[in-house]
Design a protein around this motif. Structure first.
Motif, PDB file in Angstrom:
ATOM      1  N   GLY A 174       0.839  -1.343  -0.078  1.00 60.73           N
ATOM      2  CA  GLY A 174      -0.128   0.046  -0.039  1.00 60.73           C
ATOM      3  C   GLY A 174       0.779   1.197  -0.093  1.00 60.73           C
ATOM      4  O   GLY A 174       0.344   2.300   0.500  1.00 60.73           O
ATOM      5  N   ILE A 175       1.884   1.245  -0.591  1.00 60.15           N
ATOM      6  CA  ILE A 175       2.675   2.443  -0.666  1.00 60.15           C
ATOM      7  C   ILE A 175       3.143   2.872  -2.036  1.00 60.15           C
ATOM      8  O   ILE A 175       2.635   1.980  -2.977  1.00 60.15           O
ATOM      9  N   GLY A 176       3.333   4.137  -2.415  1.00 54.92           N
ATOM     10  CA  GLY A 176       2.919   4.725  -3.554  1.00 54.92           C
ATOM     11  C   GLY A 176       4.073   4.239  -4.653  1.00 54.92           C
ATOM     12  O   GLY A 176       3.923   4.311  -6.152  1.00 54.92           O
ATOM     13  N   GLY A 177       5.249   3.770  -4.017  1.00 52.72           N
ATOM     14  CA  GLY A 177       6.457   3.410  -5.134  1.00 52.72           C
ATOM     15  C   GLY A 177       7.286   4.587  -5.226  1.00 52.72           C
ATOM     16  O   GLY A 177       8.385   4.258  -6.088  1.00 52.72           O
ATOM     17  N   GLY A 178       7.069   5.673  -4.904  1.00 57.16           N
ATOM     18  CA  GLY A 178       7.961   6.751  -5.282  1.00 57.16           C
ATOM     19  C   GLY A 178       9.315   6.760  -4.711  1.00 57.16           C
ATOM     20  O   GLY A 178      10.261   7.132  -4.919  1.00 57.16           O
ATOM     21  N   SER A 179       9.186   6.187  -3.477  1.00 60.90           N
ATOM     22  CA  SER A 179      10.406   5.617  -2.791  1.00 60.90           C
ATOM     23  C   SER A 179      11.402   4.750  -3.548  1.00 60.90           C
ATOM     24  O   SER A 179      12.553   5.139  -3.053  1.00 60.90           O
TER      25      SER A 179
END
Length: 273
Positions: A174-179
């Motif tokens: 559930g994280i955006g992947g930007g990191s």
């Protein structure tokens, strides 16, 4: 009260996520794991529902941030759609993997991921840019307000393969992947920073729509918390995007590194005990 608390968490997550292009899930998910499951302050939360709520939040964080960046003309839509092609199947696969994780397994794997992301954030500014990907790929040109021209690019096949992997992790946790994708954009594809963050948030917006549908079809969306999260995400995304234009994000990134390490260790310990 619980709705207000979740809305505040969504605002904070949206601000940090939009400021450094991470999408906000990296803040909301560990916060809900801690307050909702470990401390038991929020009833009926599971890792699957936390992820479902996070991906819904990221639709609004990504939308709010992207709309703010449109005026500055710093969103690379073509690159965003190319990255989206790889992310879509990845998020669907990740959502189905998430379905099989219990609380202990989720906290263990998520804790490991947070520590890895903290290390990535720590070393990303020290990594030397790699020209090869630009020379052997699809080239893009961006001219800033001062007239300075930037050339960046990537092999399309590599970008799709890499974003497929990012999509799996996004769907699982559930994280955006930007990191994960921003260091790749900066170091390998030579994106200028003021294009990488808005383009990352545009990708977060697109990917989260598909991600949310996948989790909706699996019954992972706690609808009673969707409205406070959506409102908080819209407010936080707008504030974070505005701050991104005005201030350096170095202080926020430093804080994020420390927080990810602490929360990662806490999550791993919680999964073992």
């Amino acid at each position: 009260m619980i709705g207000l608390f979740i809305a505040v968490l969504a605002i904070v997550s949206g601000v940090v996520g939009a400021l450094v292009g991470l999408g906000g899930g990296i803040i909301l998910v560990p916060a809900l794991l801690y307050f909702g499951i470990s401390l038991g302050y929020i009833d009926d939360l599971t890792p699957q529902k936390i992820v479902g709520l996070s991906v819904v939040m990221m639709i609004f964080t990504g939308l709010s941030s992207t709309l703010s960046h449109i005026k500055a003309k710093t969103v690379d839509y073509r690159s965003g759609f190319i990255f989206f092609m790889g992310s879509v199947p990845g998020t669907i696969v990740g959502a189905y993997i998430n379905k099989k994780l219990n609380v202990e397994a989720f906290e263990l794997y998520f804790g490991i991921l947070m520590i890895i992301l903290a290390i990535v954030l720590l070393v990303r500014d020290r990594l030397k840019p790699v020209q090869w990907f630009v020379n052997h790929g699809y080239k893009r040109v961006f001219t800033d307000k001062e007239g300075k021209q930037y050339t960046y690019g990537y092999p399309i096949w590599f970008a799709i393969l890499a974003t497929f992997g990012v999509g799996i992790i996004s769907g699982m946790f559930g994280i955006g992947g930007g990191s994960m994708i921003i260091p790749m954009m900066l170091v390998l594809f030579l994106f200028p920073a003021h294009v990488a963050v808005p383009t990352s948030m545009f990708l977060v917006f697109l990917t989260s729509i598909v991600n949310s549908y996948a989790h909706f079809s699996l019954g992972h969306i706690p609808w009673q918390y969707v409205i406070p999260v959506s409102i908080g995400a819209l407010i936080g995304g707008k504030l974070g995007a505005d701050l991104n234009k005005r201030f350096s994000s170095k202080t926020i990134v430093l804080f994020l590194r420390i927080m990810l390490l602490v929360m990662g260790i806490r999550s791993i310990v919680s999964s073992i005990l």
